[in-house]
Design an enzyme around this catalytic site. Structure first.
Site, PDB file in Angstrom:
ATOM      1  N   CYS A  38       0.829  -1.214   0.000  1.00 31.53           N
ATOM      2  CA  CYS A  38       0.000   0.000   0.000  1.00 31.53           C
ATOM      3  C   CYS A  38       0.855   1.251   0.000  1.00 31.53           C
ATOM      4  CB  CYS A  38      -0.895   0.038   1.248  1.00 31.53           C
ATOM      5  SG  CYS A  38      -1.939  -1.398   1.478  1.00 31.53           S
ATOM      6  N   CYS A  42      -2.623   4.930   2.709  1.00 34.06           N
ATOM      7  CA  CYS A  42      -3.768   4.049   2.451  1.00 34.06           C
ATOM      8  C   CYS A  42      -4.793   4.140   3.581  1.00 34.06           C
ATOM      9  CB  CYS A  42      -3.305   2.609   2.293  1.00 34.06           C
ATOM     10  SG  CYS A  42      -4.666   1.466   1.896  1.00 34.06           S
ATOM     11  N   CYS A  69      -2.482  -2.940  -3.584  1.00 37.58           N
ATOM     12  CA  CYS A  69      -3.763  -2.735  -2.909  1.00 37.58           C
ATOM     13  C   CYS A  69      -4.756  -2.101  -3.893  1.00 37.58           C
ATOM     14  CB  CYS A  69      -3.558  -1.823  -1.702  1.00 37.58           C
ATOM     15  SG  CYS A  69      -5.076  -1.264  -0.898  1.00 37.58           S
ATOM     16  N   CYS A  72      -5.897   1.761  -2.516  1.00 39.50           N
ATOM     17  CA  CYS A  72      -5.063   2.970  -2.654  1.00 39.50           C
ATOM     18  C   CYS A  72      -4.256   2.976  -3.947  1.00 39.50           C
ATOM     19  CB  CYS A  72      -4.141   3.135  -1.449  1.00 39.50           C
ATOM     20  SG  CYS A  72      -2.846   1.859  -1.304  1.00 39.50           S
TER      21      CYS A  72
END
Length: 345
Positions: A38, A42, A69, A72
């Site tokens: 991330c 995030c 992810c 994000c």
């Protein structure tokens, strides 16, 4: 081997817990219990610390089997980033655009867009447009255009507007840019230091060059049309301060005046370098994040490489995220020694 300080994993963890978007692009957070990585900002629920490892880039995280992810999107542009890039393209095409026009273009309210743009770029839209105009002027001047033609072609309504906007931050004037320092007097000397011979040069405004193992020939290449004069007694006190800053780089040298030549972006990078405390280092990504644009690490590296004033503008404090000392114009040995002296100071 000198121990180089970058952000520690504990500091990266605190940044991730604070969801500090200023460090997006400086590193990614790998969550090995879920197999994803991330951005630091995030918004997802925080993982357990024992399941987290940090990586310099998305590519590094993917190399160990982690996937991006979906919330994000650390390996893609966000909608906000895309809007900012669209606004930058519009400003480049038509620097006269107002904040309201840019907000309409991106679909945000003017107030929200102003905050978004400044958070991402590090400048307001108006300041960014001014910086572009300044860089257009410099490019035209260095290409041989007359001062008047360069100013009007860059979008200034009158030469007075250019000088009002750039007063106090350029050091050299528009004519100096065009003429390679013509009409300026640069006082210079080669002095002995514990790191080897060092070239020091200054104008009446301040130090304009500090370089190791260079002399008059290299200085002439940097300022091809300036009048070079061996420094007399009137510059002894200033040059003694410069030598002291090299011998004890951990001390505060902000009182030493500088006369720098650089684009608006380069000067922002150099100011960011001066804000790194002695004894600490940053990666290129972290320096870019300091400027509000964490993806500009390559541009930051180029700006650091254009720095004419070693030590006083401490580009030696930027090191690779992967570890080690990294490159330096005057050799890794001098860089390592400067960092060692700062860490022990």
């Amino acid at each position: 081997m000198t121990q180089i300080r970058t952000l520690t994993d504990d500091e990266r963890w605190q940044i991730a817990m604070a969801k500090d978007r200023r460090f997006d692009g400086a590193f990614v957070t790998g969550v090995h219990s879920t197999g994803i990585y991330c951005r630091p900002s995030c918004p997802a629920r925080a993982p357990l610390r024992k399941n987290v490892k940090f990586y310099a880039t998305a590519e590094d995280a993917e190399a160990v089997g982690l996937r991006a992810c979906k919330r994000c999107s650390p390996n893609t542009q966000s909608a906000e980033e895309a809007c900012v890039l669209a606004a930058i393209a519009a400003i480049r095409a038509d620097g006269a655009m107002t904040l309201d026009q840019l907000a309409d273009l991106t679909g945000y309210s003017p107030t929200h867009f102003q905050r978004l743009f400044k958070r991402t770029v590090g400048l307001s839209p108006a300041a960014f447009a001014r910086a572009l105009r300044e860089e257009k002027v410099r490019g035209a001047l260095e290409g041989g255009a007359s001062v008047t033609d360069a100013l009007y072609e860059a979008g200034y309504s009158a030469p007075s507007r250019f000088y009002a906007e750039t007063k106090g931050k350029l050091g050299m004037t528009a004519s100096d840019w065009r003429d390679g320092g013509k009409g300026r007097v640069v006082h210079w000397s080669v002095v002995a230091t514990s790191l080897g011979d060092m070239l020091v040069a200054a104008t009446e405004k301040g130090v304009c060059c500090l370089a190791f193992n260079e002399g008059e020939e290299e200085l002439r290449a940097r300022f091809p049309k300036a009048e070079l004069v061996e420094a007399g007694a009137e510059f002894r006190a200033l040059f003694d301060q410069v030598v002291a800053a090299v011998e004890e780089p951990s001390s505060d040298n902000s009182h030493i005046p500088l006369d720098v030549k650089g684009t608006a972006f380069q000067q922002r990078c150099w100011q960011a370098l001066r804000e790194i405390p002695a004894g600490e280092t940053r990666s290129y990504g972290e320096q870019a994040a300091m400027l509000g644009n964490p993806k500009a690490s390559r541009a930051v590296g180029s700006a650091n490489g254009a720095n004419n004033i070693a030590v006083l503008i401490p580009c030696h404090r930027v090191v690779p995220a992967s570890g080690g000392v990294g490159g330096y114009a005057y050799g890794p040995g001098i860089k390592a020694e400067l960092l060692k002296r700062e860490s022990e100071g």
